[in-house]
Structures are given as C-alpha cells and as structure tokens.
Scaffold this active site. Structure first.
Site, short mmCIF file in Angstrom:
data_model
loop_
_atom_site.label_atom_id
_atom_site.label_comp_id
_atom_site.label_asym_id
_atom_site.label_seq_id
_atom_site.Cartn_x
_atom_site.Cartn_y
_atom_site.Cartn_z
N ALA A 145 142.55 102.30 39.24
CA ALA A 145 141.73 103.11 40.15
C ALA A 145 140.29 102.64 40.13
O ALA A 145 139.67 102.44 41.17
CB ALA A 145 141.82 104.58 39.75
N THR A 178 150.94 110.58 40.50
CA THR A 178 151.46 109.22 40.28
C THR A 178 152.11 109.11 38.92
O THR A 178 152.76 108.12 38.64
CB THR A 178 150.33 108.19 40.36
OG1 THR A 178 149.31 108.57 39.44
CG2 THR A 178 149.74 108.14 41.75
N ASN A 198 142.00 113.13 44.56
CA ASN A 198 142.68 112.36 45.61
C ASN A 198 143.17 113.23 46.75
O ASN A 198 143.09 112.85 47.91
CB ASN A 198 143.89 111.62 45.03
CG ASN A 198 143.50 110.25 44.51
OD1 ASN A 198 142.43 109.75 44.86
ND2 ASN A 198 144.34 109.66 43.70
N GLU A 234 117.19 111.51 36.78
CA GLU A 234 116.75 112.65 37.57
C GLU A 234 117.94 113.52 37.99
O GLU A 234 117.83 114.74 38.09
CB GLU A 234 116.04 112.13 38.81
CG GLU A 234 114.84 112.94 39.21
CD GLU A 234 114.06 112.24 40.31
OE1 GLU A 234 113.89 112.87 41.35
OE2 GLU A 234 113.64 111.09 40.13
#
Length: 451
Positions: free
Chosen positions: A12, A179, A206, A254
C-alpha cells in the site's frame, strides 16, 4: 532548508508513493528522468521544492524517499516503470520473502533482517539534508509489512532521530472490503506499538475513498489506481505548503502544534474538496464558500465516521489555488453560524488556515477535473473513536476464540502482546471519550489526574 523524507512501506505504501511522486513531478514540472527544465539553479539552490527533492550536479532531481517492501514484486514495478530513472536504485529496498499478512513476521522475523539496511539508507538521505524536518511514513494497517515493519521502523527512528517529527499516512482497513482476515489483529498491534512514536497520523479508509470515487466521479468499479490518485491529491494538499511558497505556509511541526491537544490523540480526520469529474466541473462554479462547506459533509471524509456525533478539538483548512483570505474568513463565518459544529468546550472555535497559490494539478488522463481551487481540511474530532471501536470489536470477536493467534506466536510473539495492545486501544477509546466530556461537570475529580 526544511527537508522531509518520505518512507513508503509495504504494498500500500509503495503504490501510494508511486501516485504521490507522479503528482509531485507534475506539480513541479519534473520529468520522469529527473530533469527539470524550469529550474535555473543547477545542482542545489534553495527552491522550496528542494524540501522533497535533492539535486545532483547534473541537474537531476531525486526524491527524498525510501521504498521498502519485504517482497520484491511491487517495487519491481517501480524499477521497470515510467519513473524508474527518477529514483536512486538504493532507495528501492526489497527483501526475499514477504510478511504474509502477519504482523509478527514484519516486526520480528523477516523485518529484523532488513531494518538495518533501511536505516542505513535513511541515514544517507538524512545526511544530505541541511535541516531535516521530519519523516512522512506511508503504510497500511492491515498488511504484514505495513503494520509490523512500520512499527519496528518507527521505534528505531525514535531512537536515531529523537526530536524529528514523524507523520503517518495510514490506510485503515475498510469495514466492508477486506483484503485479509487478520487485519484487525495487525491494525491493533501496530497502533499500540506506534502510538508513542508517531506525532500525527492521518488515517485513510479505503471504503470511504471507494464511495467518493463511486459517488463523485461516477466510477462504477474503482481500482487501486483510482483510489491512490485521490489519496495522492490529499497528500499533495497537506504537503503543498512545504513544497511551494504560499501566503500562509504551514510547517510539519505546525500541524502537530495545532491539531494534537494531547500526545495520544493524534489522529486527525482528512476531508478533501472538490472531488469532481471533468464533465461535471464544467457546469459548476466551485467558490471558496462551496468547497469549504463541502468539507463538513461526512460524505467527503477519508474515514467513515460521523463528526456530528463527536466534537471538534481543532480544525485546520489548507487551501490551494485562487483563494484570498477575505473569502476564507467569510466562508468560515457562514459555517460557524449555519452548521451545527460542536467544539469541545475547552477549545475556542479556532480554525487554522493555510493558503497556497499553486492551483491543484491533476494527472493527465486521470479521473479528477482540473479545478481553480481546492481545500483539504484536517480536523481532530472525537468521532474518529468510532473507527477504533469498529476495529476493536472485530479484534474481540476473533481473539475471544484465539483464532489465527498461533501464526503470530509461531513467529516469536507472545500472546500477552495481544491483550496488552487491546488494553492500550481500550485506553485510547477512553481518552477520546474523556476529551469530549465537558470540563465543567468533571472539575472535581479531574484535578488529581496528571496529563
């Protein structure tokens, strides 16, 4: 210079990495071989894109990135793909056998063989930086490499680069589309291990992205390429302020300062607008007010949860393109009056705003329309606890029967790690619950607790 090193772990992470670097190259006008015709300063220079690309003496731009996977097939596609000349061969690191969806293999058995090589490569990249700002780590929660190896890497990065910030982009297992059966195990083990090492983690679910592709782009059966291109737009919006000069630029640290009220509560929700196909964009005017309003629609979020059930702790709006502060202020004022946005009572309703004049770029032949302006909203809301609760529930169902646990124990894990991780997640859910409680009622008992 404030450099960032991107680390892409597992299938991924690598595939999202491909989509992101493709988009960055288009945004900066860098060709697939690393040449950049528009760049006048050869071999260095202090352009803002040098935060993400280093330059060689020959004028080649090399991404400050490392791709790691425990098996070679996915990274081999990078080695032979369009952008094969962009990366230094040493930046693409592969092992021989994969983690087989098993956290323990990624973290203990297979991962430990490759970790030193990876850290060595990261060290080389870090040595080229003059003022390393931090790391962006891309991975999935469900895979073996994405969960196990990432958590090992984060632990080691904390040791080697203690003060540098580490941001994660994590693919959260989709509630419907799975999956792997053991995704809940891997997700909870990796979250537990990484919780204290990560400064900020942007989760992407997903299924939420599937729905956005279906609904907004009319793609009936979205592929991972469709998903990754959309995810890369979001990543690009978040990092745009690091790569371009803008009016209101936002630094990595930040983000943390503005989005993370307590160290453990560091999972902001990302929302991106406008996601629109080319044929529709032609007929719609997407004003600042409209895209800002779209950010508060649960349908445009990257994780399935309902902010209307939760409270906001912080909110950060990153605009890019043709946007002026006056429009933004007007849009925010409207939203504050119209929308029922609940902030926690200990946090004034502050919206942090970043504006970048570089308009969004789209991949040619992709699904998204070229628009004049876009916004990415990062909000820290207690509603994301719903996502954890869903995952914990699935974990409990399997763990009650000790299903699949022997695969983990066989790779040298102890069963105690499961219960320890699960307790940590229960504590995280509790943390979210307590943060959302109004502070006035619980003043008496809260005094004793240290934060």
């Amino acid at each position: 210079m404030r450099e960032c090193i991107s680390i892409h772990v597992g299938q991924a992470g690598v595939q999202i990495g491909n989509a992101c670097w493709e988009l960055y190259c288009l945004e900066h006008g860098i060709q697939p071989d690393g040449q950049m015709p528009s760049d006048k300063t050869i071999g260095g220079g202090d352009d803002s894109f040098n935060t993400f690309f280093s330059e060689t003496g020959a004028g080649k731009h090399v991404p400050r990135a490392v791709f790691v996977d425990l098996e070679p097939t996915v990274i081999d596609e990078v080695r032979t793909g369009t952008y094969r000349q962009l990366f230094h061969p040493e930046q693409l690191i592969t092992g021989k056998e994969d983690a087989a969806n098993n956290y323990a293999r990624g973290h203990y058995t297979i991962g430990k063989e490759i970790i030193d090589l990876v850290l060595d490569r990261i060290r080389k990249l870090a040595d080229q930086c003059t003022g390393l700002q931090g790391f962006l780590v891309f991975h999935s929660f469900g895979g073996g490499t994405g969960s196990g190896f990432t958590s090992l890497l984060m632990e080691r990065l904390s040791v080697d680069y203690g003060k540098k910030s580490k941001l994660e982009f994590s693919i959260y297992p989709a509630p419907q589309v799975s999956t792997a059966v053991v995704e809940p195990y891997n997700s909870i083990l990796t979250t537990h291990t990484t919780l204290e090492h990560s400064d900020c983690a942007f989760m992407v679910d997903n299924e939420a992205i599937y729905d956005i592709c279906r609904r907004n782009l009319d793609i009936e059966r979205p592929t991972y390429t469709n998903l990754n291109r959309l995810i890369s737009q979001i990543v690009s919006s978040i990092t745009a302020s690091l790569r371009f000069d803008g009016a209101l630029n936002v630094d990595l640290t930040e983000f943390q300062t503005n989005l993370v009220p307590y160290p453990r509560i560091h999972f902001p929700l990302a929302t991106y607008a406008p996601v629109i196909s080319a044929e529709k964009a032609y007929h719609e005017q997407l004003s600042v007010a409209e895209i800002t309003n779209a950010c508060f629609e649960p349908a445009n979020q990257m994780v399935k949860c309902d902010p209307r059930h939760g409270k906001y702790m912080a909110c950060c709006l990153l605009y890019r393109g043709d946007v002026v502060p006056k429009d933004v202020n007007a849009a925010i004022a409207t939203i504050k009056t119209k929308r029922s946005i609940q902030f926690v009572d200990w946090c004034p309703t502050g919206f942090k705003v970043g504006i970048n004049y570089q308009p969004p770029t789209v991949v040619p032949g992709g699904d998204l329309a070229k628009v004049q302006r876009a916004v990415c909203m990062l909000s820290n809301t207690t509603a994301i606890a719903e996502a954890w609760a869903r995952l914990d529930h699935k974990f409990d169902l399997m763990y009650a029967k000790r299903a699949f646990v022997h695969w983990y124990v066989g790779e040298g894990m102890e069963e105690g790690e499961f219960s320890e991780a699960r307790e940590d997640m229960a504590a995280l859910e509790k943390d979210y619950e307590e943060v959302g409680v109004d502070s006035v009622e619980g003043e008496g008992e809260e005094e004793g607790e240290e934060y």
